[in-house]
Design an enzyme around this catalytic site. Structure first.
Site, PDB file in Angstrom:
ATOM      1  CG  HIS A   1       9.803 -23.937  13.125  1.00 32.87           C
ATOM      2  ND1 HIS A   1       9.898 -23.724  14.479  1.00 32.87           N
ATOM      3  CD2 HIS A   1      10.948 -24.606  12.776  1.00 32.87           C
ATOM      4  CE1 HIS A   1      11.044 -24.230  14.931  1.00 32.87           C
ATOM      5  NE2 HIS A   1      11.702 -24.758  13.903  1.00 32.87           N
TER       6      HIS A   1
ATOM      7  NE  ARG B   1       9.330 -30.479  16.088  1.00 35.04           N
ATOM      8  CZ  ARG B   1      10.051 -29.396  16.375  1.00 35.04           C
ATOM      9  NH1 ARG B   1       9.668 -28.595  17.332  1.00 35.04           N
ATOM     10  NH2 ARG B   1      11.158 -29.129  15.704  1.00 35.04           N
ATOM     11  CG  HIS B   2       8.118 -27.996  11.949  1.00 33.62           C
ATOM     12  ND1 HIS B   2       7.774 -27.258  13.057  1.00 33.62           N
ATOM     13  CD2 HIS B   2       9.431 -28.291  12.076  1.00 33.62           C
ATOM     14  CE1 HIS B   2       8.839 -27.098  13.822  1.00 33.62           C
ATOM     15  NE2 HIS B   2       9.854 -27.716  13.258  1.00 33.62           N
TER      16      HIS B   2
ATOM     17  CB  CYS C   1       0.828  -2.197   4.812  1.00 29.92           C
ATOM     18  SG  CYS C   1       0.688  -3.000   6.423  1.00 29.92           S
ATOM     19  N   GLY C   2       2.368  -0.059   6.062  1.00 33.36           N
ATOM     20  CA  GLY C   2       3.110   0.800   6.993  1.00 33.36           C
ATOM     21  C   GLY C   2       3.758   0.010   8.111  1.00 33.36           C
ATOM     22  CB  THR C   3       2.490  -1.680  10.998  1.00 29.55           C
ATOM     23  OG1 THR C   3       1.235  -2.172  10.496  1.00 29.55           O
ATOM     24  CG2 THR C   3       2.317  -0.287  11.584  1.00 29.55           C
ATOM     25  N   GLY C   4       3.089  -3.544   8.339  1.00 25.76           N
ATOM     26  CA  GLY C   4       3.055  -4.963   7.957  1.00 25.76           C
ATOM     27  C   GLY C   4       1.906  -5.701   8.616  1.00 25.76           C
ATOM     28  CB  ILE C   5      -0.106  -4.985  11.636  1.00 25.74           C
ATOM     29  CG1 ILE C   5       1.124  -5.003  12.554  1.00 25.74           C
ATOM     30  CG2 ILE C   5      -1.301  -5.624  12.350  1.00 25.74           C
ATOM     31  CD1 ILE C   5       0.989  -4.101  13.790  1.00 25.74           C
ATOM     32  N   GLY C   6      -1.588  -4.823   8.986  1.00 21.22           N
ATOM     33  CA  GLY C   6      -2.861  -4.905   8.270  1.00 21.22           C
ATOM     34  C   GLY C   6      -2.781  -5.821   7.061  1.00 21.22           C
TER      35      GLY C   6
ATOM     36  CG  ASP D   1      -0.411   0.279   2.518  1.00 26.17           C
ATOM     37  OD1 ASP D   1       0.839   0.423   2.619  1.00 26.17           O
ATOM     38  OD2 ASP D   1      -1.176   0.395   3.488  1.00 26.17           O
ATOM     39  CG  HIS D   2      -0.789   4.815   1.406  1.00 20.96           C
ATOM     40  ND1 HIS D   2      -1.830   3.907   1.501  1.00 20.96           N
ATOM     41  CD2 HIS D   2      -0.841   5.551   2.546  1.00 20.96           C
ATOM     42  CE1 HIS D   2      -2.469   4.088   2.640  1.00 20.96           C
ATOM     43  NE2 HIS D   2      -1.889   5.074   3.294  1.00 20.96           N
TER      44      HIS D   2
HETATM   45  C1  RB5 Z   1      -1.829   3.206   6.216  1.00 24.45           C
HETATM   46  O1  RB5 Z   1      -1.752   4.485   6.731  1.00 24.45           O
HETATM   47  C2  RB5 Z   1      -1.515   2.193   7.292  1.00 24.45           C
HETATM   48  O2  RB5 Z   1      -2.590   2.061   8.172  1.00 24.45           O
HETATM   49  C3  RB5 Z   1      -1.188   0.840   6.673  1.00 24.45           C
HETATM   50  O3  RB5 Z   1      -0.129   0.991   5.809  1.00 24.45           O
HETATM   51  C4  RB5 Z   1      -0.790  -0.246   7.612  1.00 24.45           C
HETATM   52  O4  RB5 Z   1       0.177   0.155   8.519  1.00 24.45           O
HETATM   53  C5  RB5 Z   1      -1.899  -0.972   8.267  1.00 24.45           C
HETATM   54  O5  RB5 Z   1      -1.707  -1.956   8.996  1.00 24.45           O
END
Ligand code: RB5
Length: 149
Positions: A101, A136-137, A68-73, A11-12
């Site tokens: 694993h 296991r894995h 993405c910004g954090t990789g989380i979303g 994403d951006h």
């Molecule tokens: C976008 O601003 C940000 O929310 C997205 O890149 C990401 O970090 C979401 O998890």
């Protein structure tokens, strides 16, 4: 499908790191299937996770890279698709273990949380590390595939 084709999407918040990692992959001899985005205009990370899942489902690439910004979303979104095992990694250890694993087939980074040199290192390790397999894995990964998405 060649194991040398790597799909990428961001994403951006992640397109700059995606571009750096793309250059690194080309230097390492990989072919890149770039699914966007390529600029700072705001987009929605689930849309790019969906493009990645489609590429993996079609066998258009052996592995994927999402940023993405954090990789989380984007990792949360990618893991909604049964064909994707996405791992958000932060260092060499998590990159290596995600393959050994978890048999991860998509690696995720936070463009705003990881340095580009560390990310390049992680990506190389991810692509060069094999799934350990074994009872296991393999059993655990098989159970992952049975979970409701
Ligand atoms: C976008 O601003 C940000 O929310 C997205 O890149 C990401 O970090 C979401 O998890």
């Amino acid at each position: 499908m060649s194991s040398k084709i790597i799909a990428m999407a961001a994403d951006h918040g992640g397109y700059e790191l995606k571009s750096i990692l793309k250059d690194a992959l080309v230097q390492l001899g990989y072919e890149v299937l770039d699914l966007g985005t390529d600029g700072p205009a705001a987009v929605d990370y689930p849309d790019f996770a969906a493009l990645m899942a489609d590429a993996i489902r079609r066998d258009a690439a052996a592995f994927g890279v999402l940023v993405c910004g954090t990789g989380i979303g984007i990792s949360m979104a990618a893991n909604r698709y049964p064909e994707v095992r996405a791992a958000l990694v932060h260092d060499a250890f998590t990159a290596r273990l995600s393959r050994q694993h978890n048999d991860a087939n998509v690696v995720c980074f936070g463009g705003r949380t990881i340095g580009s040199e560390v990310a390049k290192d992680c990506l190389k390790i991810f692509l060069e590390t094999r799934f350990e397999g074994g009872d296991r894995h393999s059993r655990r990964v098989a159970k992952l595939n049975c979970l409701p998405k």
